[in-house]
Design an enzyme around this catalytic site. Structure first.
Site, PDB file in Angstrom:
ATOM      1  N   LYS A  63       0.838  -1.194   0.000  1.00  0.00           N
ATOM      2  CA  LYS A  63       0.000   0.000   0.000  1.00  0.00           C
ATOM      3  C   LYS A  63       0.877   1.250   0.000  1.00  0.00           C
ATOM      4  O   LYS A  63       2.092   1.183   0.173  1.00  0.00           O
ATOM      5  CB  LYS A  63      -0.913  -0.009   1.232  1.00  0.00           C
ATOM      6  CG  LYS A  63      -0.172   0.037   2.566  1.00  0.00           C
ATOM      7  CD  LYS A  63      -1.128  -0.022   3.739  1.00  0.00           C
ATOM      8  CE  LYS A  63      -0.370   0.030   5.064  1.00  0.00           C
ATOM      9  NZ  LYS A  63      -1.274   0.053   6.227  1.00  0.00           N
ATOM     10  N   TYR A  68      14.535  31.139   6.238  1.00  0.00           N
ATOM     11  CA  TYR A  68      13.308  31.889   6.514  1.00  0.00           C
ATOM     12  C   TYR A  68      13.213  32.273   7.983  1.00  0.00           C
ATOM     13  O   TYR A  68      13.417  31.443   8.882  1.00  0.00           O
ATOM     14  CB  TYR A  68      12.083  31.058   6.133  1.00  0.00           C
ATOM     15  CG  TYR A  68      11.778  31.049   4.654  1.00  0.00           C
ATOM     16  CD1 TYR A  68      11.443  32.216   3.975  1.00  0.00           C
ATOM     17  CD2 TYR A  68      11.813  29.859   3.937  1.00  0.00           C
ATOM     18  CE1 TYR A  68      11.159  32.202   2.624  1.00  0.00           C
ATOM     19  CE2 TYR A  68      11.529  29.826   2.574  1.00  0.00           C
ATOM     20  CZ  TYR A  68      11.206  31.008   1.927  1.00  0.00           C
ATOM     21  OH  TYR A  68      10.932  30.993   0.585  1.00  0.00           O
TER      22      TYR A  68
END
Length: 376
Positions: free
Chosen positions: A43, A264
């Site tokens: 999955k 940042y």
């Protein structure tokens, strides 16, 4: 070169290397440890490495049963493993029986309503493969309550028989923690269920379940994370072979003076003269922003010339800044590759540094990576 490789010419992107031979070796090792058939849970795009290459390699090695989460994933497995049994874990959504029949997929039925819908569809004469029955023994997420499952089991001529159940399964909540008493309770509860359904193959062991004392193997195990090199025994040496490696090129090098703010919002400040490398990787590639390195929090690291070098500043969308002051000069060249996953930076280490788990690191592997498949 593998047919699944996706490298671009003159690409500056990060490269994900997947060792399919190691994947197969892990599958074989788990099956040998369990002493029974091991399936493969593929999955989430085979935990990020790619459903098609993973299922192709495993099927060629002899894997005959696969588990996915969604119907769409099952269709992808069927395309490369035409003879395999493919179970869809998330159950039977209303009105999807026809798709299961069309693609030869087996739903994992986890409610009375799903059982009834599947049984009614079978009674129309549709050509379908046997389904699996999921009985919940602790997770409280999907599956029949144990008591409900036992009640239905006593009515073998009823809905369970009409649904043609080919496998009964449950899922551990804490198998990675051998000391958790919930494991013994789940093992006991599932034993009651299997005793009430004699003759139907059963499956309980997940990755960590293979290493859980006192856990029966039954007829089928369901390894997932461990197949891809994740450690199924946290706190102990990893018994699995590493499957993935992640590298990214240095885009730019610079030196900064003490007091310089980086990234940042200036969340990291140099405490002295430092050498920094900006690498081509960011959270848009699936590398967690929580791996940011600030003045108050240690984040992720890269291996640069074999030396562990910390991230500094915020992990941004496409870029990460690394303090390479201690790295060998020979490794500090524009275009030189640094390692983000591999060697000392295994999945557990990377997950911890990003304040998450190795599972999330794996399943978040970015679509922008150039992918290189080796080993088969």
């Amino acid at each position: 070169m593998s047919i699944f490789d996706t490298a671009e010419t003159a690409s500056s992107s990060a490269t994900l290397t997947v060792d399919l031979a190691a994947l197969v070796a892990n599958w074989r090792a788990l099956g040998a440890r369990a002493g029974t058939e091991a399936s493969a849970v593929v999955k989430a795009n085979a935990y990020g490495i790619g459903i098609e290459p993973a299922a192709t390699a495993l099927a060629a090695a002899g894997c005959t049963s696969f588990f996915v989460a969604h119907l769409s994933e099952g269709i992808r497995v069927r395309a490369v493993a035409p003879d395999a049994t493919v179970y869809v874990l998330n159950g039977l959504l209303p009105g999807t029986c026809g798709s299961y029949a069309q693609h030869g997929l087996s739903p994992v039925l986890g409610s009375h309503e799903e059982l009834l819908e599947w049984a009614a569809f079978r009674q129309t004469g549709a050509n379908v493969r046997p389904a699996a029955l999921h009985v919940d023994t602790a997770m409280n997420r999907l599956g029949l309550w144990k008591g409900e499952g036992l009640t239905l089991a006593r009515e073998r001529s009823g809905v369970i028989s009409a649904a043609d159940i080919g496998l009964v399964m449950s899922h551990f909540a804490s198998s990675e923690d051998e000391a958790d008493p919930a494991n013994a309770r789940q093992i006991e509860a599932f034993a009651e269920v299997t005793a009430a359904l004699p003759g139907i193959p059963a499956s309980l062991k997940n990755s960590s379940g293979h290493f859980l004392k006192g856990c029966p193997s039954y007829q089928l195990t369901r390894p997932g994370y461990a197949l891809y090199g994740g450690n199924p025994t946290p706190g102990l040496p990893n018994p699995m072979q590493p499957v993935i490696g992640l590298t990214a090129p240095i885009l730019q090098l610079r030196e900064v003076e003490g007091g310089t703010q980086v990234g940042y919002n200036g969340r990291w400040t140099a405490k002295g003269r430092r050498k920094l490398a900006t690498i081509c990787l960011g959270y848009a590639d699936g590398y967690p922003r929580n791996a940011s390195g600030t003045g108050t929090s240690t984040g992720g690291s890269a291996l640069v010339g074999g030396v562990l070098c910390p991230f500094v500043g915020t992990v941004s969308m496409d870029l990460i800044i690394v303090d390479v002051s201690d790295a060998p000069i020979a490794a500090l060249q524009r275009g030189e590759l640094v390692t983000l996953i591999g060697g000392r930076l295994d999945l557990e280490t990377v997950g911890t540094s990003a304040k998450t788990i190795g599972y999330e690191i794996l399943t978040s592997l970015g679509r922008r990576y150039a992918r290189r498949y080796i080993g088969l």
